[in-house]
Design a protein around this motif. Structure first.
Motif, PDB file in Angstrom:
ATOM      1  N   PHE A  85       0.822  -0.894  -0.241  1.00 14.72           N
ATOM      2  CA  PHE A  85      -0.346  -0.024  -0.308  1.00 14.72           C
ATOM      3  C   PHE A  85       0.566   0.803   0.313  1.00 14.72           C
ATOM      4  O   PHE A  85       1.431   1.612   0.968  1.00 14.72           O
ATOM      5  CB  PHE A  85      -0.276   0.017   1.307  1.00 14.72           C
ATOM      6  N   ASN A  96       0.278   2.009  10.151  1.00 12.17           N
ATOM      7  CA  ASN A  96      -1.423   1.210   9.436  1.00 12.17           C
ATOM      8  C   ASN A  96      -2.171   0.460   9.520  1.00 12.17           C
ATOM      9  O   ASN A  96      -2.781  -0.107   9.002  1.00 12.17           O
ATOM     10  CB  ASN A  96      -1.297   2.415   8.058  1.00 12.17           C
ATOM     11  N   SER A 122      -9.348  -0.271  -6.483  1.00 15.68           N
ATOM     12  CA  SER A 122      -9.131  -0.098  -4.851  1.00 15.68           C
ATOM     13  C   SER A 122      -9.673   1.232  -4.221  1.00 15.68           C
ATOM     14  O   SER A 122      -9.065   2.187  -4.920  1.00 15.68           O
ATOM     15  CB  SER A 122      -7.635  -0.736  -3.918  1.00 15.68           C
ATOM     16  N   VAL A 174      -9.058   0.057   4.300  1.00 18.05           N
ATOM     17  CA  VAL A 174      -9.268  -1.180   3.760  1.00 18.05           C
ATOM     18  C   VAL A 174      -9.112  -2.336   4.311  1.00 18.05           C
ATOM     19  O   VAL A 174      -8.467  -2.055   5.323  1.00 18.05           O
ATOM     20  CB  VAL A 174      -8.206  -1.081   2.465  1.00 18.05           C
ATOM     21  N   VAL A 216     -10.250   6.610   4.140  1.00 12.36           N
ATOM     22  CA  VAL A 216      -9.901   5.839   3.420  1.00 12.36           C
ATOM     23  C   VAL A 216      -9.774   4.201   4.538  1.00 12.36           C
ATOM     24  O   VAL A 216      -8.629   4.483   5.350  1.00 12.36           O
ATOM     25  CB  VAL A 216      -9.531   5.114   2.047  1.00 12.36           C
ATOM     26  N   ARG A 227      -6.704   8.982   0.873  1.00 12.84           N
ATOM     27  CA  ARG A 227      -6.332   8.290   1.456  1.00 12.84           C
ATOM     28  C   ARG A 227      -6.557   8.169   3.070  1.00 12.84           C
ATOM     29  O   ARG A 227      -7.034   7.397   4.295  1.00 12.84           O
ATOM     30  CB  ARG A 227      -5.412   7.787   1.478  1.00 12.84           C
ATOM     31  N   ALA A 260       1.762   4.241   3.575  1.00 12.49           N
ATOM     32  CA  ALA A 260       1.703   3.131   4.430  1.00 12.49           C
ATOM     33  C   ALA A 260       2.826   2.804   4.905  1.00 12.49           C
ATOM     34  O   ALA A 260       3.495   2.503   5.181  1.00 12.49           O
ATOM     35  CB  ALA A 260       0.238   1.857   4.345  1.00 12.49           C
ATOM     36  N   VAL A 275      -6.036  -2.232   6.662  1.00 12.47           N
ATOM     37  CA  VAL A 275      -5.198  -0.660   6.550  1.00 12.47           C
ATOM     38  C   VAL A 275      -6.038   0.554   7.140  1.00 12.47           C
ATOM     39  O   VAL A 275      -7.154   0.842   5.959  1.00 12.47           O
ATOM     40  CB  VAL A 275      -4.933  -0.389   4.942  1.00 12.47           C
ATOM     41  N   TYR A 283      -8.328   3.036  -1.855  1.00 12.16           N
ATOM     42  CA  TYR A 283      -6.856   2.685  -1.750  1.00 12.16           C
ATOM     43  C   TYR A 283      -6.034   3.989  -2.569  1.00 12.16           C
ATOM     44  O   TYR A 283      -5.079   4.528  -2.698  1.00 12.16           O
ATOM     45  CB  TYR A 283      -5.883   1.768  -0.434  1.00 12.16           C
ATOM     46  N   ASP A 284      -6.475   3.269  -3.880  1.00 11.06           N
ATOM     47  CA  ASP A 284      -5.645   3.558  -4.967  1.00 11.06           C
ATOM     48  C   ASP A 284      -5.845   5.367  -4.978  1.00 11.06           C
ATOM     49  O   ASP A 284      -5.191   5.785  -6.204  1.00 11.06           O
ATOM     50  CB  ASP A 284      -6.159   3.019  -6.597  1.00 11.06           C
TER      51      ASP A 284
END
Length: 376
Positions: A80, A87, A209, A222, A220, A217, A83, A241, A211-212
């Protein structure tokens, strides 16, 4: 004995509702084929088994760090962008991760928007946290972003996205996720992304995702799982995450529930992350082939949107319902008459459909569809 209002307000997992009936049929000598449980037929990969054995041999059987082994969290964080280990929180499956997330971010009366059909535990986990599930229908199993926007109120706290989706196998395109992200920013919402099936996408599709989307972020969370990706369902390993404040809050709660996740199982998970993915890619291709086989088998029986991910079909069975019959009644009738178990769509919030898991041995798939066709 009086039970708490909290526990009285929730239902047990509906996906297990037919297990007693299946057991009864088997006791009577019936051959039962279960296409109800979302579990791949594959064995756990050898590197995972061997790493777990080695951990046991060296007595890795004591308490470990509550958020997970540092080496495992660091390996997960590498997947990620931006991260770090701080996280990442490791849980007893992504189901526990999701339960902990809602406990950490929801106050009583907070609303959580859930596109339906949705996994059976989402609604109950929200209710356990004191929240209120707000169910928003999809269109042909794809997100209806306009309807989701209309469902937002002053009490809305969270939007939950599950892609690839259980039970439909729908894969949500990036453009829709970007619209959801803009909604979250505009209304100051948290986005929870259940990505347990992120590896299982077909037809050369790409799984985007939330997260992308780097700009969101900070809002978010995940969750992912080792269960499906690596055929490690019995290991009970998942992870989340999250922004550091949320991760720390989850760790606090985790410390009062299970504490650490099984120590030696985490070494198996670490081996899974570093193994050659050739075997896993082959398994995904095998599931894609079974997807095509299953879609072809039911094409003349039920209308069905072709899934691009996960390992489920979610066909429309409304044309075969008797007067007054629900999809639950239909599933019970099919089980009793054919010995084939499927999950009713009403369990996922959408009556008139059933969920069929195609991650079963091919011979069982063919036999199951043959029995269903003969009865219908």
């Amino acid at each position: 004995m009086k039970l708490s209002q909290r526990i009285e307000a929730i239902e047990g997992s509906k996906t297990a509702r037919f297990i007693p009936l299946m057991a009864e049929l088997r006791q009577k000598g019936r051959q039962v084929i279960s296409l109800a449980i979302g579990e791949p037929e594959f064995d756990t990969p050898d590197p995972v088994i061997e790493a777990t054995k080695r951990a046991l041999d060296r007595q890795a059987t004591r308490y470990s760090e509550i958020p997970g082994l540092p080496v495992l969290r660091e390996a997960l964080a590498e997947r990620f962008e931006g991260a770090g280990a701080q996280n990442i929180v490791v849980f007893n499956g992504s189901k526990q991760a999701l339960h902990t997330i809602f406990q950490a971010i929801c106050d009583p009366g907070d609303e959580v928007i859930l596109p339906i059909p949705c996994w059976v535990s989402f609604t109950e986990q929200v209710k356990m946290a004191g929240g209120r599930p707000v169910l928003v229908p999809t269109r042909d199993h794809q997100l209806d972003v306009d309807a989701m926007a209309a469902a937002i109120t002053g009490r809305t706290r969270v939007i939950l996205i599950n892609s690839p989706n259980n039970p439909t196998g729908a894969l949500y395109p990036r453009k829709d996720l970007e619209r959801i992200a803009r909604l979250a920013v505009r209304h100051d919402l948290i986005l929870v992304a259940d990505e347990a099936y992120d590896f299982f996408v077909y037809d050369g599709a790409v799984c985007t995702s939330l997260y992308d989307l780097a700009e969101i972020r900070d809002r978010v969370i995940v969750t992912r799982s080792f269960s499906k990706h690596y055929a490690m369902t019995g290991f009970r390993l998942g992870y989340a995450v999250a922004p550091i404040p949320v991760a720390n809050a989850m760790i606090r709660l985790h410390s009062h529930t299970t504490g650490n996740v099984c120590t030696f199982a985490q070494y198996g998970a670490l081996a899974a992350l570093s193994m050659d993915e050739t075997l896993l890619v082959q398994r995904r291709a095998e599931l894609e082939r079974k997807r095509d086989l299953a879609v072809a088998q039911i094409a003349d029986v039920f209308p069905c949107v072709r899934p691009q991910g996960a390992f489920y079909l979610f066909p429309n069975v409304s044309g075969h319902l008797k007067p007054g019959e629900t999809s639950g009644d239909f599933a019970a009738r099919i089980l009793e008459q054919t010995g084939v178990a499927v999950v009713p769509g009403e369990d996922f919030g959408l009556d008139g459909y059933v969920r069929i898991c195609f991650a079963a041995p091919e011979t069982q798939l063919l036999e199951a569809f043959k029995r269903i066709r003969e009865v219908l």
